[in-house]
Scaffold this motif. Structure first.
Motif, PDB file in Angstrom:
ATOM      1  N   GLY A 167      -5.819  -3.004 -12.179  1.00 19.45           N
ATOM      2  CA  GLY A 167      -4.914  -2.956 -10.958  1.00 19.45           C
ATOM      3  C   GLY A 167      -4.904  -1.658 -10.368  1.00 19.45           C
TER       4      GLY A 167
ATOM      5  N   GLY B 159       0.568  -1.149   0.027  1.00 18.72           N
ATOM      6  CA  GLY B 159      -0.019  -0.048  -0.086  1.00 18.72           C
ATOM      7  C   GLY B 159       0.796   1.375  -0.101  1.00 18.72           C
TER       8      GLY B 159
ATOM      9  N   ASP C  56       5.100  -1.178 -14.839  1.00 21.51           N
ATOM     10  CA  ASP C  56       4.446  -1.983 -13.927  1.00 21.51           C
ATOM     11  C   ASP C  56       2.789  -2.433 -14.172  1.00 21.51           C
ATOM     12  OD1 ASP C  56       4.453  -3.458 -11.510  1.00 21.51           O
ATOM     13  OD2 ASP C  56       3.807  -1.693 -10.150  1.00 21.51           O
TER      14      ASP C  56
ATOM     15  N   GLU D 212      -1.363   1.536 -20.715  1.00 21.35           N
ATOM     16  CA  GLU D 212      -2.588   1.702 -19.678  1.00 21.35           C
ATOM     17  C   GLU D 212      -3.060   3.069 -19.445  1.00 21.35           C
ATOM     18  OE1 GLU D 212      -2.860  -0.995 -16.421  1.00 21.35           O
ATOM     19  OE2 GLU D 212      -2.648  -2.681 -17.568  1.00 21.35           O
TER      20      GLU D 212
ATOM     21  N   ARG E  66     -12.326  -2.302  -5.543  1.00 22.89           N
ATOM     22  CA  ARG E  66     -11.573  -1.436  -6.599  1.00 22.89           C
ATOM     23  C   ARG E  66     -12.298  -0.498  -6.969  1.00 22.89           C
ATOM     24  NH1 ARG E  66      -6.103  -3.466  -7.357  1.00 22.89           N
ATOM     25  NH2 ARG E  66      -6.183  -5.420  -6.544  1.00 22.89           N
TER      26      ARG E  66
ATOM     27  N   ILE F 216      -1.894   1.184  -8.273  1.00 24.42           N
ATOM     28  CA  ILE F 216      -0.532   1.507  -7.904  1.00 24.42           C
ATOM     29  C   ILE F 216      -0.946   2.839  -7.389  1.00 24.42           C
ATOM     30  CG2 ILE F 216       2.025   2.135  -8.536  1.00 24.42           C
ATOM     31  CD1 ILE F 216       1.259   0.834 -11.246  1.00 24.42           C
ATOM     32  N   PRO F 217      -1.065   2.742  -5.975  1.00 21.92           N
ATOM     33  CA  PRO F 217      -1.587   3.829  -4.996  1.00 21.92           C
ATOM     34  C   PRO F 217      -0.838   4.870  -5.141  1.00 21.92           C
ATOM     35  CG  PRO F 217      -1.567   1.804  -3.724  1.00 21.92           C
ATOM     36  CD  PRO F 217      -0.916   1.528  -5.089  1.00 21.92           C
TER      37      PRO F 217
ATOM     38  N   SER G  50       0.562  -3.859 -17.873  1.00 24.93           N
ATOM     39  CA  SER G  50       0.579  -4.913 -19.014  1.00 24.93           C
ATOM     40  C   SER G  50       0.341  -4.474 -20.242  1.00 24.93           C
ATOM     41  CB  SER G  50      -0.573  -6.169 -18.689  1.00 24.93           C
ATOM     42  OG  SER G  50      -0.391  -6.382 -17.293  1.00 24.93           O
TER      43      SER G  50
HETATM   44  N1  BES Z   1       1.938  -3.974 -10.620  1.00 25.90           N
HETATM   45  C1  BES Z   1       0.583  -4.163  -9.875  1.00 25.90           C
HETATM   46  C2  BES Z   1      -0.614  -3.496 -10.541  1.00 25.90           C
HETATM   47  C3  BES Z   1      -0.963  -3.773 -11.899  1.00 25.90           C
HETATM   48  C4  BES Z   1      -0.770  -4.842 -12.361  1.00 25.90           C
HETATM   49  C5  BES Z   1      -1.585  -2.856 -12.561  1.00 25.90           C
HETATM   50  C6  BES Z   1      -1.318  -5.165 -13.759  1.00 25.90           C
HETATM   51  C7  BES Z   1      -2.050  -2.934 -13.928  1.00 25.90           C
HETATM   52  C8  BES Z   1      -1.760  -4.122 -14.464  1.00 25.90           C
HETATM   53  C9  BES Z   1       0.951  -3.775  -8.430  1.00 25.90           C
HETATM   54  O1  BES Z   1       1.955  -4.079  -8.121  1.00 25.90           O
HETATM   55  C10 BES Z   1      -0.029  -4.192  -7.516  1.00 25.90           C
HETATM   56  O2  BES Z   1      -0.070  -5.364  -7.445  1.00 25.90           O
HETATM   57  N2  BES Z   1      -0.679  -3.535  -7.081  1.00 25.90           N
HETATM   58  C11 BES Z   1      -1.727  -3.733  -5.838  1.00 25.90           C
HETATM   59  C12 BES Z   1      -1.940  -2.661  -4.990  1.00 25.90           C
HETATM   60  C13 BES Z   1      -2.229  -2.849  -3.719  1.00 25.90           C
HETATM   61  C14 BES Z   1      -1.044  -3.555  -3.011  1.00 25.90           C
HETATM   62  C15 BES Z   1      -2.478  -1.790  -2.667  1.00 25.90           C
HETATM   63  C16 BES Z   1      -2.954  -4.144  -6.478  1.00 25.90           C
HETATM   64  O3  BES Z   1      -3.561  -3.910  -7.570  1.00 25.90           O
HETATM   65  O4  BES Z   1      -3.503  -5.273  -5.821  1.00 25.90           O
END
Ligand code: BES
Ligand code: MN
Ligand code: MN
Length: 453
Positions: free
Chosen positions: A394, A152, A176, A188, A324, A396-397, A178
């Motif tokens: 996903g 987080g 980070d 993205e 989400r 990325i806070p 896809s």
């Molecule tokens: N890299 C990811 C987020 C992501 C993955 C964005 C694939 C778009 C495509 C990141 O490391 C991640 O896993 N973030 C967590 C955030 C949380 C732990 C606050 C998530 O999305 O669950």
């Protein structure tokens, strides 16, 4: 540049494999020494790449690695962000090879963090090395690699406020996320936000005989299941009052553009081994997983789960629930309305407690900016195809915080694939993607410097 990559191909890979051997799991305190080891490894590689500064900054939690190469203050500055922490590798028994002993199989690197995010941020360090070695760096570069993204980034806000001056930049570049496929490049343009809570439902003051008391006293596990089930209606719509109040509805043309991206539902189902998909009625799978908010149980426990049968009426039940979020929902606000609602639907026969975990705001980046254009040109040049803008599901806070604190938009130029199995057993990253990223990043700098003039 291509020549430099070819000549150093094996070393580029071996350095990443060494990084992947360090089990830098941020969530588990048992790996704390490895967190520092990983940070030191990253710092040393940044220094070796030719940066004039490479340091470790302590925080209240895991350290941040920072490096920079300022070639001319008059040139634009790009801040590269990534994270050296990884998700726990559990359950270990589902891995075909140990998660922290990387192996190459079928042109893919198998290891925890191979894609998320070690493989992806390491491409930037190699790109920096290439640009410095070949004298082609056209922008100033700042690199910030943190160690708490997967939990987080709760100490990073303080860090960026404290070092605002040092982090000043014109844009932020992040790998980070896809792409759609190796022959369908994409960028993205959005991330979802997140509210994560843990709930506890308590019945009687102790576990009870399920024959003696069963039927007459609340079973917290049953109650929790009923409460969770009531959080969505038959249309997959979340029932928490006010939950959708701030959700931005997309226009018909925005929806059409989103759904024009190549997506094969049959292949999607086949990959996951499911007979059907599900979700909010009236929306496509692409929309459900990107521009619509969600509510999911991530874990649920209580009562007897050991071998055999124990007749017991448990005293407590627990669940971890994530939501989400999409623009313009606010994670604190959603946490508050969730808590209020969850408490309000609890029957008098139990007590409930809601404990907030981390959260983060959703994020959208415009496609008409200089930095987006630079990423588009870079990918077009390396992939031979113009990338498609997509919205990611996903989170990325820190990205929304960067915008608030540094006033900069982030470019999400990721190179992962859905099949990389992020957070799952047997995470992997394609060698094609690793080298394609290393090839594309210098092109971003080149185009950005030219367009920014
Ligand atoms: N890299 C990811 C987020 C992501 C993955 C964005 C694939 C778009 C495509 C990141 O490391 C991640 O896993 N973030 C967590 C955030 C949380 C732990 C606050 C998530 O999305 O669950
Ligand atoms: Mn990540
Ligand atoms: Mn992750």
């Amino acid at each position: 540049m291509q020549e430099y990559i070819e000549k150093n191909r094996d070393r580029f890979l071996n350095e990443l494999l060494d990084l992947l051997r360090i089990p830098s799991v941020s969530a588990d305190s048992k790996f704390k020494p490895d967190m520092l080891k990983a940070a030191e490894y990253v710092r040393d590689r940044i220094a070796e790449a030719g940066a004039d500064r490479a340091e470790i900054f302590e925080t209240e939690g895991h350290p941040v690695v920072y490096g920079e190469k300022i070639i001319d203050p008059a040139l634009p500055t790009v801040l590269v962000y990534g994270h050296y922490d990884v998700q726990p590798a559990d359950p270990y028994e589902l891995w075909n090879s140990p998660p922290f002993e990387p192996v190459i199989k079928n042109d893919r690197i198998y290891a925890r963090g191979a894609c998320d995010d070690k493989g992806q941020f390491y491409m930037h360090i190699k790109a920096l090395e290439i640009m410095l070695a070949t004298g082609t760096l056209a922008c100033n570069v700042k690199v910030m690699i943190e160690g708490e993204e997967e939990i987080g980034s709760s100490n990073l806000g303080t860090f960026i406020r404290k070092y605002k001056e040092m982090l000043q930049c014109d844009t932020i570049l992040i790998s980070d996320t896809s792409i759609i496929a190796n022959d369908v490049p994409s960028i993205e343009t959005g991330l979802r936000g997140l509210t994560y809570v843990e709930v506890e439902v308590v019945g009687a003051n102790r576990d009870l005989h399920s024959g003696v008391y069963g039927g007459g006293v609340a079973n917290p596990v049953n109650v929790l299941c009923e409460m969770i089930a009531s959080l969505k209606d038959e249309n997959g719509h979340i029932t928490i009052p006010g939950f959708y109040d701030k959700v931005q509805e997309l226009s018909a043309s925005e929806r059409a553009a989103l759904n024009a991206a190549p997506f094969d539902l049959e292949e999607y189902k086949r990959d996951l081994d499911i007979d059907d998909v599900t979700g909010e009625r009236g929306y496509t799978t692409i929309e459900r997983t990107s521009v619509r908010p969600t509510l999911d149980v991530n874990g649920i426990w209580g009562g007897y789960i050991g071998e055999g049968a124990k007749t017991v009426l448990p005293s407590k039940a627990h669940a971890k629930i994530s939501m989400r979020l999409v623009p313009h929902q606010n994670d604190d606000e959603i946490c508050e309305i969730f808590t209020k609602h969850f408490e309000s639907i609890a029957p008098a026969s139990v007590k409930v407690k809601v404990v907030p975990h981390h959260g983060g705001l959703p994020y959208v980046t415009p496609t008409d900016s200089v930095e987006y254009r630079a990423a588009e040109l870079a990918m077009e040049e390396s992939f031979g195809k113009k990338p498609i803008p997509t919205r990611g599901g996903g989170s990325i806070p820190i990205v929304a915080l960067f915008e608030q604190e540094l006033g900069c938009k982030s470019i999400l130029m990721g190179f992962g694939l859905d099949i990389d199995a992020l957070h799952s057993p047997n995470e992997s990253y394609g060698l094609f993607n690793y080298y394609k990223g290393i090839e594309t990043i210098p092109l971003f700098f080149k185009h950005y410097a030219t367009l920014k003039k």
